[in-house]
Design an enzyme around this catalytic site. Structure first.
Site, PDB file in Angstrom:
ATOM      1  N   ARG A  63       0.518  88.336   5.406  1.00 28.77           N
ATOM      2  CA  ARG A  63      -0.468  88.652   6.445  1.00 28.77           C
ATOM      3  C   ARG A  63      -0.027  89.815   7.313  1.00 28.77           C
ATOM      4  O   ARG A  63      -0.360  89.880   8.505  1.00 28.77           O
ATOM      5  CB  ARG A  63      -0.776  87.433   7.323  1.00 28.77           C
ATOM      6  CG  ARG A  63      -1.441  86.287   6.588  1.00 28.77           C
ATOM      7  CD  ARG A  63      -1.778  85.156   7.545  1.00 28.77           C
ATOM      8  NE  ARG A  63      -2.216  83.963   6.837  1.00 28.77           N
ATOM      9  CZ  ARG A  63      -2.128  82.725   7.311  1.00 28.77           C
ATOM     10  NH1 ARG A  63      -1.628  82.519   8.518  1.00 28.77           N
ATOM     11  NH2 ARG A  63      -2.546  81.697   6.608  1.00 28.77           N
TER      12      ARG A  63
ATOM     13  N   ARG B 171      -4.130  90.323  12.749  1.00 27.84           N
ATOM     14  CA  ARG B 171      -4.598  90.423  14.130  1.00 27.84           C
ATOM     15  C   ARG B 171      -3.507  90.734  15.143  1.00 27.84           C
ATOM     16  O   ARG B 171      -3.808  91.061  16.293  1.00 27.84           O
ATOM     17  CB  ARG B 171      -5.316  89.128  14.519  1.00 27.84           C
ATOM     18  CG  ARG B 171      -6.690  88.967  13.872  1.00 27.84           C
ATOM     19  CD  ARG B 171      -7.282  87.622  14.198  1.00 27.84           C
ATOM     20  NE  ARG B 171      -6.603  86.543  13.489  1.00 27.84           N
ATOM     21  CZ  ARG B 171      -6.764  85.250  13.768  1.00 27.84           C
ATOM     22  NH1 ARG B 171      -7.532  84.883  14.774  1.00 27.84           N
ATOM     23  NH2 ARG B 171      -6.135  84.335  13.061  1.00 27.84           N
TER      24      ARG B 171
ATOM     25  N   ARG C 194     -11.329  95.719  12.237  1.00 28.03           N
ATOM     26  CA  ARG C 194     -12.035  94.458  11.973  1.00 28.03           C
ATOM     27  C   ARG C 194     -13.367  94.404  12.706  1.00 28.03           C
ATOM     28  O   ARG C 194     -14.359  93.861  12.188  1.00 28.03           O
ATOM     29  CB  ARG C 194     -11.140  93.277  12.405  1.00 28.03           C
ATOM     30  CG  ARG C 194     -11.824  91.900  12.386  1.00 28.03           C
ATOM     31  CD  ARG C 194     -12.194  91.482  10.986  1.00 28.03           C
ATOM     32  NE  ARG C 194     -12.874  90.188  10.991  1.00 28.03           N
ATOM     33  CZ  ARG C 194     -14.187  90.034  11.117  1.00 28.03           C
ATOM     34  NH1 ARG C 194     -14.977  91.102  11.288  1.00 28.03           N
ATOM     35  NH2 ARG C 194     -14.729  88.831  11.078  1.00 28.03           N
TER      36      ARG C 194
ATOM     37  N   ASP D 119      -8.816  87.972   0.471  1.00 27.44           N
ATOM     38  CA  ASP D 119      -8.666  86.574   0.842  1.00 27.44           C
ATOM     39  C   ASP D 119      -8.606  85.729  -0.422  1.00 27.44           C
ATOM     40  O   ASP D 119      -9.202  86.097  -1.446  1.00 27.44           O
ATOM     41  CB  ASP D 119      -9.827  86.109   1.727  1.00 27.44           C
ATOM     42  CG  ASP D 119      -9.539  84.771   2.386  1.00 27.44           C
ATOM     43  OD1 ASP D 119      -8.860  84.759   3.434  1.00 27.44           O
ATOM     44  OD2 ASP D 119      -9.950  83.732   1.833  1.00 27.44           O
TER      45      ASP D 119
ATOM     46  N   TYR E 299     -10.263  73.852  -1.056  1.00 26.09           N
ATOM     47  CA  TYR E 299     -11.300  74.376  -0.172  1.00 26.09           C
ATOM     48  C   TYR E 299     -12.696  74.099  -0.723  1.00 26.09           C
ATOM     49  O   TYR E 299     -13.632  73.801   0.032  1.00 26.09           O
ATOM     50  CB  TYR E 299     -11.109  75.879   0.028  1.00 26.09           C
ATOM     51  CG  TYR E 299      -9.970  76.234   0.946  1.00 26.09           C
ATOM     52  CD1 TYR E 299     -10.139  76.234   2.331  1.00 26.09           C
ATOM     53  CD2 TYR E 299      -8.723  76.576   0.441  1.00 26.09           C
ATOM     54  CE1 TYR E 299      -9.092  76.566   3.181  1.00 26.09           C
ATOM     55  CE2 TYR E 299      -7.669  76.911   1.287  1.00 26.09           C
ATOM     56  CZ  TYR E 299      -7.859  76.902   2.645  1.00 26.09           C
ATOM     57  OH  TYR E 299      -6.827  77.220   3.486  1.00 26.09           O
TER      58      TYR E 299
END
Length: 345
Positions: free
Chosen positions: A27, A31, A40, A77, A152
């Protein structure tokens, strides 16, 4: 000069020891970087962000420009494969990914053979990033492992214990295994496309491998991962493959031995002395700094960096985190970590 000599991370994956070791972070495009947040904001949602090669390429390159990491990992992702299988995926701010919960009995409804078409923008991201990287920087492509993607799909989003998925795996074994095979086959197509688009290394993320009994681990972690590795190799792709069955514990060695991966990524709980004895002496490993230690910084960070550098000094090692960097990590802590590692030169 070969890629293995030009690129330190590839050298390690080919069995060399480097001091200091090559380093990148899971990652690393995220952010915690102000420049990431700025880009973003240009996308209307996270899925569109992943499918926008201009934006995805830019954030892939940002941590390379800022920190000079030894690898860039494409921005995407792990939940793009369900989209290629005909499922709807969306992200809710503050809650994470959401999917329409999937009944494994409906496995025949999953779309097959669409990865190249649906996920073509990801290949374009790789093609845009590749020529912008410094010559020593490795480009990493990736995908989620079938078990993690399946959790998921069945849960309809994230789940702490994946209980519904585990019940389905035991209770509807034939349907569940067929679903894993479809996910694996879509992933093979996806990873081969990534290699063709310029990825130097491929990584398989099994983020939810923790807590499974050995018979289930063999069925839902090892078997489908081996299917992917064999399928990618059968397509003529020879780039190294890193496997990351996070939380595998004492089953890490079986995973390393039976899946055909090139290197093993480790989580924060791994005990290096035990792992050295359990793994082949020449198997490259990656990891496994606690992201919380990175967040803490200072003496804690220095101590943990030193411990890991010392622990893996006698083995081909790629320095990384044991999981992804968190958004609240100060950039100064990343800089301090890199300075500590690179001071070993």
């Amino acid at each position: 000069m070969s890629d293995a000599i030009e690129k330190p991370l590839l050298a390690v994956l080919n069995g060399e020891r480097r001091d200091p070791p090559p380093v990148w972070m899971m990652r690393q495009a995220g952010r915690y970087l102000a420049e990431y947040r700025e880009v973003r904001a240009k996308a209307k949602n996270f899925i569109d962000f992943c499918f926008s090669p201009d934006l995805a390429a830019e954030v892939t390159l940002q941590p390379i420009r800022r920190f000079g990491f030894d690898a860039a990992i494409m921005f995407a992702d792990i939940l793009l494969i369900p989209i290629a299988l005909g499922r709807k995926v969306w992200f809710v701010t503050g809650e994470g990914p959401k999917l329409d919960a999937f009944d494994v009995a409906d496995v025949d409804q999953l779309t097959e053979g669409q990865s190249r078409k649906v996920l073509a923008p990801i290949a374009e991201t790789l093609r845009r990033v590749k020529p912008e990287l410094p010559g020593h920087t490795t480009l990493i492509g990736f995908a989620g492992a079938p078990w993690t993607v399946a959790t998921y799909m069945v849960e309809g989003g994230g789940s702490k214990d994946r209980f519904k998925t585990r019940v389905a795996a035991w209770d509807q074994a034939d349907h569940f295994d067929a679903m894993l095979d479809k996910i694996a086959d879509a992933t093979i197509e996806y990873l081969v496309m990534q290699a063709e688009a310029g990825a130097d290394v491929l990584k398989i993320f099994d983020s939810w491998a923790e807590g499974l009994p050995e018979p289930l681990f063999e069925r839902v972690i090892i078997r489908p991962t081996r299917r992917i590795v064999e399928g990618v190799r059968a397509a003529g792709v020879t780039v190294p493959i890193i496997g990351f069955p996070r939380g595998a514990g004492t089953l890490y060695p079986r995973y390393a031995e039976e899946t055909g991966i090139t290197a093993l990524a480790l989580d924060t709980a791994v005990q290096p002395e035990w792992m050295h004895k359990a793994l082949p002496a020449d198997l490259p490993v990656q990891g496994h700094l606690d992201p919380a230690a990175l967040r803490s910084g200072g003496a804690v960070l220095n101590s943990e960096v030193d411990r890991l550098l010392d622990s893996w000094a006698d083995r081909p090692h790629i320095f990384n985190l044991g999981h992804g960097i968190t958004p609240d990590v100060p950039v100064a802590h990343v800089e301090a970590m890199l300075a500590r590692i690179r001071s070993r030169a």
